[in-house]
Design a protein around this motif. Structure first.
Motif, PDB file in Angstrom:
ATOM      1  N   ARG A  97      24.570  27.356  49.907  1.00 28.20           N
ATOM      2  CA  ARG A  97      25.622  26.692  49.133  1.00 28.20           C
ATOM      3  C   ARG A  97      26.767  27.663  48.855  1.00 28.20           C
ATOM      4  N   TYR A  98      26.430  28.868  48.433  1.00 27.94           N
ATOM      5  CA  TYR A  98      27.442  29.884  48.149  1.00 27.94           C
ATOM      6  C   TYR A  98      26.769  31.237  48.014  1.00 27.94           C
ATOM      7  N   PHE A  99      27.599  32.278  48.022  1.00 26.60           N
ATOM      8  CA  PHE A  99      27.120  33.594  47.602  1.00 26.60           C
ATOM      9  C   PHE A  99      28.175  34.208  46.704  1.00 26.60           C
ATOM     10  N   GLU A 100      27.702  35.037  45.795  1.00 21.71           N
ATOM     11  CA  GLU A 100      28.573  35.675  44.801  1.00 21.71           C
ATOM     12  C   GLU A 100      28.416  37.177  44.857  1.00 21.71           C
ATOM     13  N   LEU A 101      29.511  37.859  44.579  1.00 21.17           N
ATOM     14  CA  LEU A 101      29.451  39.294  44.377  1.00 21.17           C
ATOM     15  C   LEU A 101      30.432  39.685  43.298  1.00 21.17           C
ATOM     16  N   GLU A 102      30.085  40.720  42.578  1.00 19.37           N
ATOM     17  CA  GLU A 102      30.957  41.178  41.504  1.00 19.37           C
ATOM     18  C   GLU A 102      32.141  41.918  42.112  1.00 19.37           C
ATOM     19  N   VAL A 103      33.311  41.655  41.581  1.00 19.96           N
ATOM     20  CA  VAL A 103      34.533  42.291  42.067  1.00 19.96           C
ATOM     21  C   VAL A 103      35.245  42.955  40.892  1.00 19.96           C
ATOM     22  N   GLY A 104      36.129  43.869  41.216  1.00 19.00           N
ATOM     23  CA  GLY A 104      36.918  44.534  40.192  1.00 19.00           C
ATOM     24  C   GLY A 104      38.180  43.748  39.877  1.00 19.00           C
ATOM     25  N   PRO A 105      38.838  44.066  38.765  1.00 21.20           N
ATOM     26  CA  PRO A 105      40.053  43.340  38.373  1.00 21.20           C
ATOM     27  C   PRO A 105      41.169  43.422  39.419  1.00 21.20           C
ATOM     28  N   GLU A 106      41.204  44.499  40.178  1.00 24.99           N
ATOM     29  CA  GLU A 106      42.248  44.661  41.192  1.00 24.99           C
ATOM     30  C   GLU A 106      42.041  43.750  42.400  1.00 24.99           C
ATOM     31  N   GLU A 107      40.856  43.164  42.537  1.00 24.26           N
ATOM     32  CA  GLU A 107      40.559  42.293  43.673  1.00 24.26           C
ATOM     33  C   GLU A 107      40.776  40.807  43.360  1.00 24.26           C
ATOM     34  N   VAL A 108      41.224  40.514  42.157  1.00 31.52           N
ATOM     35  CA  VAL A 108      41.426  39.129  41.718  1.00 31.52           C
ATOM     36  C   VAL A 108      42.913  38.817  41.780  1.00 31.52           C
TER      37      VAL A 108
END
Length: 175
Positions: A93-104
């Motif tokens: 269905r999906y996958f998630e990974l944590e990202v930093g503020p600069e990647e948003v």
């Protein structure tokens, strides 16, 4: 060997097995069987789909969601910790990974700052659903942990504190 010596040696062999070790063994066996019976078994179709998609994954931990989907948290080189969600039929269905503020995207960060000026962002996750990417901000504001979910079309959904995303975690902090 005398008859008396033989009787004494037979007594050594006839003595009953001590009860304490047997009870301990029986108790340990029951606990093991109960724990094994209560732990969910991941269907082979889901496990196979996971292995084919995430070949070099390590330390996979599976959980079954209340809706029947399966969540797997795992480690991947370059991406660190990730989570994937599979349907009961084995579809990703999906996958998630944590990202930093600069990647948003900056627009999303500005909207969060404006809506929750006193809040603290404690995690940002990129949810990849094939060709669509969504973002989840986990925020603590006024002592309450909750989430804000940004869909691709800029719709915003509120993730309440009692959502499975938050209630399924066990957080241990060192003071």
């Amino acid at each position: 060997m005398s008859v008396e010596a033989m009787r004494n040696s037979e007594r050594l062999w006839v003595q009953p097995f001590p009860r304490f070790p047997f009870r301990l063994w029986a108790s340990a066996t029951m606990v093991f069987l109960l724990a094994h019976a209560c732990s969910p078994t991941v269907p082979d179709a889901i496990r196979g789909a996971f292995r084919s998609k995430f070949l070099n994954s390590r330390s996979a931990r599976w959980k079954r969601k209340p809706n029947g989907d399966w969540l797997v948290s795992f480690y991947m080189e370059k991406f660190n910790d990730m989570t994937a969600c599979y349907s009961p039929e084995g579809q990703l269905r999906y996958f998630e990974l944590e990202v930093g503020p600069e990647e948003v995207p900056k627009e999303l960060s500005y909207r969060i700052d404006a809506a929750f000026p006193d809040g603290m962002v404690c995690g940002i996750y990129e949810r990849n659903m094939g060709n669509v990417t969504h973002y989840i901000f986990e925020i603590i504001d006024k002592g309450q942990l909750f989430g804000i979910y940004f869909e691709e079309n800029a719709n915003i959904l509120f993730i309440p504190p009692d959502d499975y995303r938050f209630t399924s975690r066990v957080v241990i902090e060192n003071d």
